[in-house]
Design an enzyme around this catalytic site. Structure first.
Site, PDB file in Angstrom:
ATOM      1  N   LYS A   1     -18.831  -4.048   5.971  1.00  0.00           N
ATOM      2  CA  LYS A   1     -19.614  -4.014   4.722  1.00  0.00           C
ATOM      3  C   LYS A   1     -20.436  -5.294   4.725  1.00  0.00           C
ATOM      4  O   LYS A   1     -19.898  -6.388   4.639  1.00  0.00           O
ATOM      5  CB  LYS A   1     -18.665  -3.960   3.514  1.00  0.00           C
ATOM      6  CG  LYS A   1     -19.266  -3.346   2.258  1.00  0.00           C
ATOM      7  CD  LYS A   1     -20.426  -4.135   1.643  1.00  0.00           C
ATOM      8  CE  LYS A   1     -19.961  -5.080   0.550  1.00  0.00           C
ATOM      9  NZ  LYS A   1     -21.102  -5.901   0.029  1.00  0.00           N
TER      10      LYS A   1
ATOM     11  N   GLY B   1     -15.225 -15.079   1.459  1.00  0.00           N
ATOM     12  CA  GLY B   1     -15.997 -15.182   0.221  1.00  0.00           C
ATOM     13  C   GLY B   1     -15.268 -16.071  -0.774  1.00  0.00           C
ATOM     14  O   GLY B   1     -14.511 -16.968  -0.380  1.00  0.00           O
ATOM     15  N   SER B   2     -15.470 -15.792  -2.045  1.00  0.00           N
ATOM     16  CA  SER B   2     -14.922 -16.681  -3.074  1.00  0.00           C
ATOM     17  C   SER B   2     -13.421 -16.461  -3.257  1.00  0.00           C
ATOM     18  O   SER B   2     -12.893 -15.368  -2.988  1.00  0.00           O
ATOM     19  CB  SER B   2     -15.633 -16.431  -4.406  1.00  0.00           C
ATOM     20  OG  SER B   2     -15.238 -15.172  -4.921  1.00  0.00           O
TER      21      SER B   2
ATOM     22  N   VAL C   1     -12.709 -13.540  -5.826  1.00  0.00           N
ATOM     23  CA  VAL C   1     -12.748 -12.178  -5.265  1.00  0.00           C
ATOM     24  C   VAL C   1     -11.589 -11.989  -4.282  1.00  0.00           C
ATOM     25  O   VAL C   1     -10.962 -10.923  -4.234  1.00  0.00           O
ATOM     26  CB  VAL C   1     -14.116 -11.893  -4.598  1.00  0.00           C
ATOM     27  CG1 VAL C   1     -14.105 -10.545  -3.889  1.00  0.00           C
ATOM     28  CG2 VAL C   1     -15.228 -11.925  -5.632  1.00  0.00           C
ATOM     29  N   GLY C   2     -11.276 -13.034  -3.525  1.00  0.00           N
ATOM     30  CA  GLY C   2     -10.167 -12.950  -2.565  1.00  0.00           C
ATOM     31  C   GLY C   2      -8.854 -12.587  -3.250  1.00  0.00           C
ATOM     32  O   GLY C   2      -8.062 -11.804  -2.719  1.00  0.00           O
TER      33      GLY C   2
ATOM     34  N   GLU D   1     -10.528 -15.670   3.904  1.00  0.00           N
ATOM     35  CA  GLU D   1     -11.142 -16.974   4.180  1.00  0.00           C
ATOM     36  C   GLU D   1     -11.948 -17.331   2.941  1.00  0.00           C
ATOM     37  O   GLU D   1     -13.012 -16.756   2.717  1.00  0.00           O
ATOM     38  CB  GLU D   1     -12.051 -16.814   5.408  1.00  0.00           C
ATOM     39  CG  GLU D   1     -12.182 -18.032   6.228  1.00  0.00           C
ATOM     40  CD  GLU D   1     -10.843 -18.588   6.583  1.00  0.00           C
ATOM     41  OE1 GLU D   1     -10.486 -19.609   5.950  1.00  0.00           O
ATOM     42  OE2 GLU D   1     -10.136 -18.029   7.426  1.00  0.00           O
TER      43      GLU D   1
ATOM     44  N   CYS E   1     -18.662 -22.945   3.300  1.00  0.00           N
ATOM     45  CA  CYS E   1     -17.326 -23.186   2.746  1.00  0.00           C
ATOM     46  C   CYS E   1     -16.756 -24.480   3.303  1.00  0.00           C
ATOM     47  O   CYS E   1     -15.802 -25.026   2.749  1.00  0.00           O
ATOM     48  CB  CYS E   1     -16.401 -22.005   2.979  1.00  0.00           C
ATOM     49  SG  CYS E   1     -16.301 -21.509   4.670  1.00  0.00           S
TER      50      CYS E   1
ATOM     51  N   GLU F   1     -15.381 -25.618  -6.413  1.00  0.00           N
ATOM     52  CA  GLU F   1     -16.361 -25.387  -5.355  1.00  0.00           C
ATOM     53  C   GLU F   1     -17.729 -25.137  -5.991  1.00  0.00           C
ATOM     54  O   GLU F   1     -17.868 -24.260  -6.844  1.00  0.00           O
ATOM     55  CB  GLU F   1     -15.960 -24.174  -4.505  1.00  0.00           C
ATOM     56  CG  GLU F   1     -16.914 -23.963  -3.352  1.00  0.00           C
ATOM     57  CD  GLU F   1     -16.480 -22.858  -2.396  1.00  0.00           C
ATOM     58  OE1 GLU F   1     -16.164 -21.765  -2.876  1.00  0.00           O
ATOM     59  OE2 GLU F   1     -16.477 -23.106  -1.169  1.00  0.00           O
TER      60      GLU F   1
HETATM   61  C1  UN1 Z   1     -18.539 -20.879   6.371  1.00  0.00           C
HETATM   62  O1  UN1 Z   1     -19.156 -21.702   5.736  1.00  0.00           O
HETATM   63  O2  UN1 Z   1     -18.091 -19.863   5.793  1.00  0.00           O
HETATM   64  O3  UN1 Z   1     -17.696 -25.007  10.615  1.00  0.00           O
HETATM   65  C2  UN1 Z   1     -18.328 -20.951   7.847  1.00  0.00           C
HETATM   66  C3  UN1 Z   1     -18.767 -24.617  10.162  1.00  0.00           C
HETATM   67  C4  UN1 Z   1     -19.360 -23.328  10.671  1.00  0.00           C
HETATM   68  C5  UN1 Z   1     -18.745 -22.155   9.981  1.00  0.00           C
HETATM   69  C6  UN1 Z   1     -18.824 -22.214   8.482  1.00  0.00           C
HETATM   70  N1  UN1 Z   1     -19.129 -23.230  12.087  1.00  0.00           N
HETATM   71  O4  UN1 Z   1     -19.366 -25.260   9.310  1.00  0.00           O
END
Ligand code: UN1
Length: 523
Positions: free
Chosen positions: A198, A251-252, A255-256, A273, A307, A408
């Site tokens: 998706k 994602g957030s 939502v996770g 994640e 993230c 965040e």
């Molecule tokens: C993300 O922001 O969801 O380590 C992944 C990093 C990238 C991956 C980020 N290789 O900043």
């Protein structure tokens, strides 16, 4: 507060009438059972360039549960044969995908910048991360190691093997629109699973490009399927579908948690994640030039929309004012604009909603008494009219209990906090619900090793920024950053395989474990 105007790199051509008027040529499709198809609703949604809202990238099918059902059905049927293809053969397909991605890297990077805004050097890096993952996972086709272990009875053999699980539902974010689908799809496929992806509604074009590459590499019909659409309409039916035993979501955290609950009710394997509130510690013996470079890249790379982004800098009080002055001077010179211009250093935010959310955080920082050193507003000048730009923003005098120090933000906003010692810096760093990435700048090897041991995070960098993980090491975090799974590396295989223990008795007689061995000892 300082919020000087920015130099905006917007190509003149973008100011004219939109050349991509809605026509049939920029309509894209779902990929189900080896065919490019419309959504059953017959509806479409728009994908617009965040650097220039007038630029319509394309129209994508607005899918719902009917499209998800068709895709899952195709994937379920394809699983019956794909799981029996020898893993080295499955891997050959991934080698072909890697080579095609290399050929198409520039084209895909440019399309990605146009649809999600990050600068071209970074979108090239995003495609490169997918290439690296393809080669890495292809190598797994000749490994996928299990174990052999001794068994307690004679003429008997014991081993553990990885088995594919079935149809994997992959729900991916917009900030790494090719890297993250590759993190999930390639290990799933090499292990013998089939996939329904998706796409993120802000970056469906990169998912279409990704899936087209798999198609051109010769993936059999049904092994990989793509559904475009929105979370509630297309993502939720995938999470709930009884024939999808694996869900992998990036994602957030909010939502996770919903996905974990819904997937949990059906006892699915759910790999999450989620958010981060990453910090960089700067000790009093740090190379300050290097620490400033690291913080700039970590905080303002991808306009802070990673993230792993550096959202806090925890600075030793002895170097606080020097670091702040140097950091501010460098941030003042950052160039905002269209990411396709190689001179641009910071692109736009993904959409207007995100820009408003970032601005709310900045307002909360001011209200809670932090000092806004620079930024704090929508960019001035041409950028405001054309795209969703936000000024790189620096707060100082930030206290650990403030929202800008805890939540965040996912934007170009960094909070500088003061610490008097390593212990205090680590305890401020750990004082958050998240635990993805972290960093410390120091020349003291003892301090570095204490930080490696005491920081609560899935990733710790020594003398490097919080962003930039490579694909051959586990990626993921502790606390509310996830639910204990890791992506990338060999560890990701745990999300896409079930362990099977196999006992082979070649004695030709009934041997009873735990009984015959002990009886034999007594005789
Ligand atoms: C993300 O922001 O969801 O380590 C992944 C990093 C990238 C991956 C980020 N290789 O900043």
């Amino acid at each position: 507060m300082r919020s000087g105007p920015f130099l905006c790199n917007l190509p003149a051509a973008r100011d004219g009438p939109n050349p991509n008027a809605t026509n049939m040529t920029n309509r894209h499709h779902n990929f189900v059972n080896g065919h490019w198809v419309d959504a059953q609703s017959g509806e479409w949604f728009e994908n617009r360039n965040p650097a220039n809202a007038g630029d319509l990238v394309g129209l994508f099918p607005r899918s719902d549960h009917r499209d998800v059902d068709a895709a899952v059905d195709a994937a379920r049927r394809a699983f019956k044969t794909w799981r029996l293809v020898p893993a080295p053969k499955r891997a050959e397909l991934l080698y072909r995908v890697a080579r095609l991605l290399e050929e198409r890297k520039e084209e895909f990077a440019r399309a990605m910048t146009r649809e999600m805004g990050k600068v071209i050097a970074e979108t090239r890096g995003d495609v490169q991360e997918a290439i690296d993952t393809a080669y890495y996972c292809a190598g797994e086709g000749r490994r996928l190691f299990g174990d052999t272990v001794p068994v307690e009875l004679p003429n008997k053999f014991g081993m553990s093997v990885r088995m594919p699980v079935g149809v994997c539902g992959l729900i991916t974010p917009w900030n790494f629109p090719m890297a993250i689908p590759s993190w999930k799809a390639f290990p799933a496929l090499v292990a013998g699973n089939t996939v329904v992806l998706k796409s993120a509604e802000d970056t469906p074009l990169s998912s279409v490009n990704f899936i087209k590459t798999l198609e051109d590499a010769g993936i059999p019909a049904g092994v990989v399927n793509l559904i475009n659409g929105f979370g509630e309409e297309a993502g939720a039916p995938l999470v709930d579908h009884p024939d999808v035993p694996v869900i992998s979501f990036t994602g957030s955290t909010a939502v996770g948690k919903i996905i974990a609950e819904r997937g949990g009710r059906k006892l699915k394997r759910v790999s999450l994640e989620l958010g981060g509130k990453n910090a960089q510690i700067v000790m009093d013996d740090a190379d300050l030039e290097l620490a400033v470079e690291g913080a700039l890249w970590g905080a303002f790379g991808t306009a802070g929309q990673r993230c792993t982004a550096t959202s806090r800098v925890i600075c030793h009080e002895r170097v606080l004012s020097k670091f702040t002055e140097m950091f501010l001077a460098r941030a003042e010179k950052l160039k905002l604009g269209d990411g396709l211009d190689p001179a641009t250093q910071v692109g736009p935010l993904i959409n207007e909603e995100r820009r408003k959310a970032v601005h709310q955080y900045v307002k909360s920082g001011v209200e809670e008494g932090a000092t806004l050193l620079r930024g704090g507003g929508f960019s001035t000048g041409e950028c405001v009219e054309h795209g969703w730009f936000y000024e790189p923003t620096i707060f100082t005098n930030v206290k650990p209990q403030m929202r800008i120090a805890r939540e965040e933000i996912f934007g170009p906003v960094v909070a500088i906090l003061r610490a008097g010692s390593l212990d205090e810096a680590v305890s401020i760093l750990n004082d958050t619900n998240y635990g993805l990435s972290s960093s410390i700048y120091t020349k003291d090897i003892n301090a570095a090793f204490r930080a490696m041991r005491d920081i609560e995070a899935g990733i710790t960098y020594i003398n490097g920024p919080t962003i930039g993980a490579e694909v051959q090491l586990p990626f993921g975090g502790v606390k509310e950053t996830g639910n204990g799974h890791r992506e990338a590396s060999w560890t990701v295989l745990d999300s896409y395989t079930e362990w099977k223990s196999i006992y082979v008795d070649f004695s030709g007689r009934l041997q009873r474990a735990q009984i015959d061995t002990h009886d034999a000892e007594k005789q």
